[in-house]
Scaffold this motif. Structure first.
Motif, short mmCIF file in Angstrom:
data_model
loop_
_atom_site.label_atom_id
_atom_site.label_comp_id
_atom_site.label_asym_id
_atom_site.label_seq_id
_atom_site.Cartn_x
_atom_site.Cartn_y
_atom_site.Cartn_z
N ALA A 101 0.83 -1.19 0.00
CA ALA A 101 0.00 0.00 0.00
C ALA A 101 0.87 1.25 0.00
CB ALA A 101 -0.94 0.01 1.22
N LEU A 102 0.25 2.37 -0.32
CA LEU A 102 0.88 3.68 -0.22
C LEU A 102 0.11 4.50 0.79
CD1 LEU A 102 1.41 4.58 -4.00
CD2 LEU A 102 3.00 3.40 -2.46
N PHE A 103 0.84 5.26 1.60
CA PHE A 103 0.23 6.13 2.59
C PHE A 103 0.74 7.56 2.41
CE2 PHE A 103 -0.06 1.96 4.51
CZ PHE A 103 -1.31 1.97 5.11
N LEU A 104 -0.10 8.51 2.81
CA LEU A 104 0.27 9.92 2.82
C LEU A 104 0.19 10.42 4.25
CD1 LEU A 104 0.90 12.68 1.50
CD2 LEU A 104 -1.57 12.94 1.10
N CYS A 105 1.31 10.93 4.75
CA CYS A 105 1.38 11.46 6.11
C CYS A 105 1.52 12.97 6.03
CB CYS A 105 2.57 10.84 6.85
SG CYS A 105 2.75 11.36 8.57
N ASP A 106 0.62 13.72 6.69
CA ASP A 106 0.71 15.18 6.62
C ASP A 106 1.65 15.72 7.69
OD1 ASP A 106 -0.67 15.32 9.06
OD2 ASP A 106 -2.59 15.80 8.14
N LEU A 107 1.77 17.04 7.75
CA LEU A 107 2.72 17.68 8.66
C LEU A 107 2.38 17.46 10.13
CD1 LEU A 107 3.21 21.07 6.77
CD2 LEU A 107 4.77 19.12 6.83
N ASN A 108 1.14 17.06 10.41
CA ASN A 108 0.72 16.81 11.79
C ASN A 108 0.83 15.33 12.17
OD1 ASN A 108 -0.08 19.55 12.26
ND2 ASN A 108 -1.92 19.15 11.02
N GLY A 109 1.34 14.52 11.26
CA GLY A 109 1.46 13.10 11.55
C GLY A 109 0.21 12.30 11.29
N GLU A 110 -0.81 12.92 10.67
CA GLU A 110 -2.03 12.19 10.33
C GLU A 110 -1.80 11.42 9.03
OE1 GLU A 110 -4.77 12.01 12.20
OE2 GLU A 110 -3.72 13.23 13.70
N VAL A 111 -2.21 10.15 9.03
CA VAL A 111 -1.87 9.26 7.91
C VAL A 111 -3.13 8.72 7.25
CG1 VAL A 111 -0.62 7.18 7.22
CG2 VAL A 111 0.24 8.57 9.12
N GLU A 112 -3.15 8.76 5.91
CA GLU A 112 -4.25 8.21 5.13
C GLU A 112 -3.69 7.26 4.08
OE1 GLU A 112 -7.42 8.61 5.63
OE2 GLU A 112 -7.33 10.24 7.10
N LYS A 113 -4.39 6.14 3.88
CA LYS A 113 -4.01 5.24 2.79
C LYS A 113 -4.46 5.85 1.48
CE LYS A 113 -4.72 0.79 3.26
NZ LYS A 113 -5.43 -0.52 3.30
N ILE A 114 -3.56 5.88 0.49
CA ILE A 114 -3.91 6.49 -0.79
C ILE A 114 -3.93 5.48 -1.94
CG2 ILE A 114 -3.09 8.77 -0.08
CD1 ILE A 114 -0.60 8.30 -1.84
N ALA A 115 -3.40 4.27 -1.70
CA ALA A 115 -3.45 3.22 -2.72
C ALA A 115 -3.17 1.88 -2.05
CB ALA A 115 -2.44 3.47 -3.83
N ASP A 116 -3.74 0.80 -2.61
CA ASP A 116 -3.44 -0.53 -2.10
C ASP A 116 -3.41 -1.50 -3.27
OD1 ASP A 116 -6.12 -0.86 -2.72
OD2 ASP A 116 -6.79 -0.98 -0.65
N GLY A 117 -3.27 -2.80 -2.96
CA GLY A 117 -3.22 -3.80 -4.01
C GLY A 117 -1.90 -3.87 -4.74
N LEU A 118 -0.84 -3.34 -4.12
CA LEU A 118 0.48 -3.36 -4.75
C LEU A 118 1.28 -4.58 -4.31
CD1 LEU A 118 1.21 0.42 -4.25
CD2 LEU A 118 1.05 -0.69 -6.47
N SER A 119 2.17 -5.04 -5.17
CA SER A 119 3.00 -6.19 -4.86
C SER A 119 4.44 -5.74 -4.64
CB SER A 119 2.95 -7.21 -6.02
OG SER A 119 3.78 -8.31 -5.74
#
Length: 200
Positions: free
Chosen positions: A123-141
């Protein structure tokens, strides 16, 4: 083709590379569980012990070093005074399997790849300047290297076990969409990605 020059040797399983604002080279030594500075005299100088398996590393504009700490399942921040802290370790209660590579958005956020030891659940995650994390993509090998074009839209990801590089388009919320195969390899497994001065 440019000649290849040996810069340093005797590293313990080197992985990620990064230059700071003073053009000093830093390298993640996976087996040594640390990030090491290469001095201008060509000597090894331990910079930060991460305690696990440091992989991807990159400096932000403030001089802080971010580390994809695969073994401890953390995204670490190492300040210029070499203090090490956990910047993020989960997204909505889901712990990271093992961060691998990272890159910065132009807004200062950190995009990083994550997968289990077998390379699954990528998966890919995006972490903002406050440390909050959201998944932005999955299904990767086995996602490894990341590279974001200057347009802040096109993101390249290497899937090592699939022997290919895929591309995504980031929408205004940073979610990765429109996945396409950018390049495939018949031999070898692509790992780290790096753009040149022309963004290629």
């Amino acid at each position: 083709m440019p000649a290849v020059e040996l810069i340093i040797e005797n590293l313990e399983q080197p992985h990620g590379l990064a230059f700071d604002a003073d053009d000093q080279l830093f390298v993640a030594e996976v087996a040594a569980k640390r990030v090491t500075r290469i001095t201008t005299e060509g000597k090894l100088s331990p910079f930060a012990d991460t305690g696990g398996r440091p992989m991807g590393i990159a400096f932000d504009d403030s001089g802080d070093l971010f580390v994809a700490e695969n073994g401890r399942h953390h995204l670490l921040l190492v300040s210029p005074d070499e203090a090490v802290e956990v910047f993020a370790n989960q997204s909505h209660g889901r712990r990271f399997f093992g961060p691998r590579a990272l890159c910065f958005t132009h807004e200062g956020g950190v995009i990083f790849s994550d997968a289990d030891p077998e390379g699954q659940n990528g998966a890919l995650f995006l972490c903002d300047l406050n440390g909050e994390v959201e998944k932005i993509a999955d299904g990767l090998s086995s996602p490894m290297g990341l590279a974001l074009l200057d347009d802040s839209i096109t993101l390249f990801v290497s899937e090592s076990t699939e022997q290919r590089i895929v591309s995504f388009e980031l929408d205004e919320d940073g979610i990765a969409k429109n996945r396409e195969v950018f390049a495939e390899f018949s031999d070898g497994e692509p790992g780290s990605l790096l753009l040149d001065s022309q963004g290629v």
